[in-house]
Design a protein around this motif. Structure first.
Motif, PDB file in Angstrom:
ATOM      1  N   LYS A   1       0.492  -1.354  -0.143  1.00 40.25           N
ATOM      2  CA  LYS A   1      -0.561   0.364  -0.315  1.00 40.25           C
ATOM      3  C   LYS A   1       0.474   1.190  -0.150  1.00 40.25           C
ATOM      4  CE  LYS A   1      -4.286  -2.095   2.517  1.00 40.25           C
ATOM      5  NZ  LYS A   1      -5.027  -2.484   3.930  1.00 40.25           N
ATOM      6  N   ASN A   2       2.409   1.231  -0.348  1.00 42.37           N
ATOM      7  CA  ASN A   2       3.157   2.011  -0.331  1.00 42.37           C
ATOM      8  C   ASN A   2       3.146   3.330   1.385  1.00 42.37           C
ATOM      9  OD1 ASN A   2       3.953   1.453  -2.318  1.00 42.37           O
ATOM     10  ND2 ASN A   2       3.381   3.132  -3.877  1.00 42.37           N
ATOM     11  N   THR A   3       2.342   2.362   1.810  1.00 46.57           N
ATOM     12  CA  THR A   3       2.306   3.715   3.426  1.00 46.57           C
ATOM     13  C   THR A   3       2.925   2.985   5.043  1.00 46.57           C
ATOM     14  OG1 THR A   3      -0.068   3.397   2.392  1.00 46.57           O
ATOM     15  CG2 THR A   3       0.456   3.610   5.026  1.00 46.57           C
ATOM     16  N   VAL A   4       2.921   4.314   5.331  1.00 51.64           N
ATOM     17  CA  VAL A   4       3.926   3.515   7.260  1.00 51.64           C
ATOM     18  C   VAL A   4       3.638   4.171   8.244  1.00 51.64           C
ATOM     19  CG1 VAL A   4       5.553   5.653   6.507  1.00 51.64           C
ATOM     20  CG2 VAL A   4       6.172   3.967   8.018  1.00 51.64           C
ATOM     21  N   TYR A   5       2.823   3.031   8.697  1.00 51.59           N
ATOM     22  CA  TYR A   5       1.819   4.060  10.278  1.00 51.59           C
ATOM     23  C   TYR A   5       2.903   4.274  11.119  1.00 51.59           C
ATOM     24  CZ  TYR A   5      -1.239   1.573   7.085  1.00 51.59           C
ATOM     25  OH  TYR A   5      -1.862   0.685   5.539  1.00 51.59           O
ATOM     26  N   LEU A   6       2.201   5.005  12.335  1.00 53.14           N
ATOM     27  CA  LEU A   6       2.552   5.465  13.826  1.00 53.14           C
ATOM     28  C   LEU A   6       1.812   5.146  14.657  1.00 53.14           C
ATOM     29  CD1 LEU A   6       4.720   6.227  15.573  1.00 53.14           C
ATOM     30  CD2 LEU A   6       3.913   8.830  14.755  1.00 53.14           C
ATOM     31  N   GLN A   7       1.285   4.143  15.321  1.00 51.45           N
ATOM     32  CA  GLN A   7       0.824   3.517  15.899  1.00 51.45           C
ATOM     33  C   GLN A   7       1.096   4.546  17.092  1.00 51.45           C
ATOM     34  OE1 GLN A   7      -2.482   1.547  15.927  1.00 51.45           O
ATOM     35  NE2 GLN A   7      -2.828   3.394  18.058  1.00 51.45           N
ATOM     36  N   MET A   8       0.038   5.591  18.387  1.00 50.28           N
ATOM     37  CA  MET A   8       0.803   5.636  19.211  1.00 50.28           C
ATOM     38  C   MET A   8      -0.455   5.584  20.316  1.00 50.28           C
ATOM     39  SD  MET A   8       1.649   9.311  17.570  1.00 50.28           S
ATOM     40  CE  MET A   8      -0.062  10.176  17.384  1.00 50.28           C
ATOM     41  N   GLY A   9      -0.109   5.224  21.312  1.00 43.58           N
ATOM     42  CA  GLY A   9      -1.016   4.902  22.885  1.00 43.58           C
ATOM     43  C   GLY A   9      -0.166   5.276  23.675  1.00 43.58           C
TER      44      GLY A   9
END
Length: 126
Positions: free
Chosen positions: A77-85
């Motif tokens: 998906k040509n996507t990078v994620y940043l999951q923040m908690g």
């Protein structure tokens, strides 16, 4: 032309979570390491974390993240994620994704990145 577009920012209460996305167009996304940075009001932009394009190994600014954030990528998906908690008011900042250019720069070195997104605002209320 390479473009990076972040999304997913917003207003969240302390203790809450958000997931930021960064879609990359142009270039070959899967061949580049990626990084996340942030800039709080009246502060310098700082490194949050990065991810390797081959192994998807991740690297974090431990003093910033302290185990609360996770970076991942989806090359399809040509996507990078940043999951923040466990978000805190001090996490309030504009968050940027960036493409790391080839070379020996550390993930934390901003000069090692050649393309940047426009940023997405994250505001954490107390």
């Amino acid at each position: 032309q390479v473009q990076l577009v972040e999304s997913g920012g917003g207003l969240v209460q302390a203790g809450g979570s958000l997931r930021l996305s960064c879609v990359v167009s142009g270039g070959t996304f899967s061949s580049y390491d990626m990084g996340w940075f942030r800039q709080a009001p009246r502060k310098e932009r700082e490194f949050v974390g990065g991810i390797n394009w081959i192994s998807s190994s991740t690297y974090y600014a431990d003093d910033v993240v302290k185990g609360r954030f996770t970076i991942s990528r989806d090359n399809a998906k040509n996507t990078v994620y940043l999951q923040m908690g466990s978000l805190k008011p001090e996490d309030t900042a504009v968050y940027y994704c960036a493409r790391k250019s080839a070379g020996d720069n550390y993930y934390s070195q901003q000069r090692g990145y050649d393309y940047w997104g426009q940023g997405t605002q994250v505001t954490v209320s107390s």
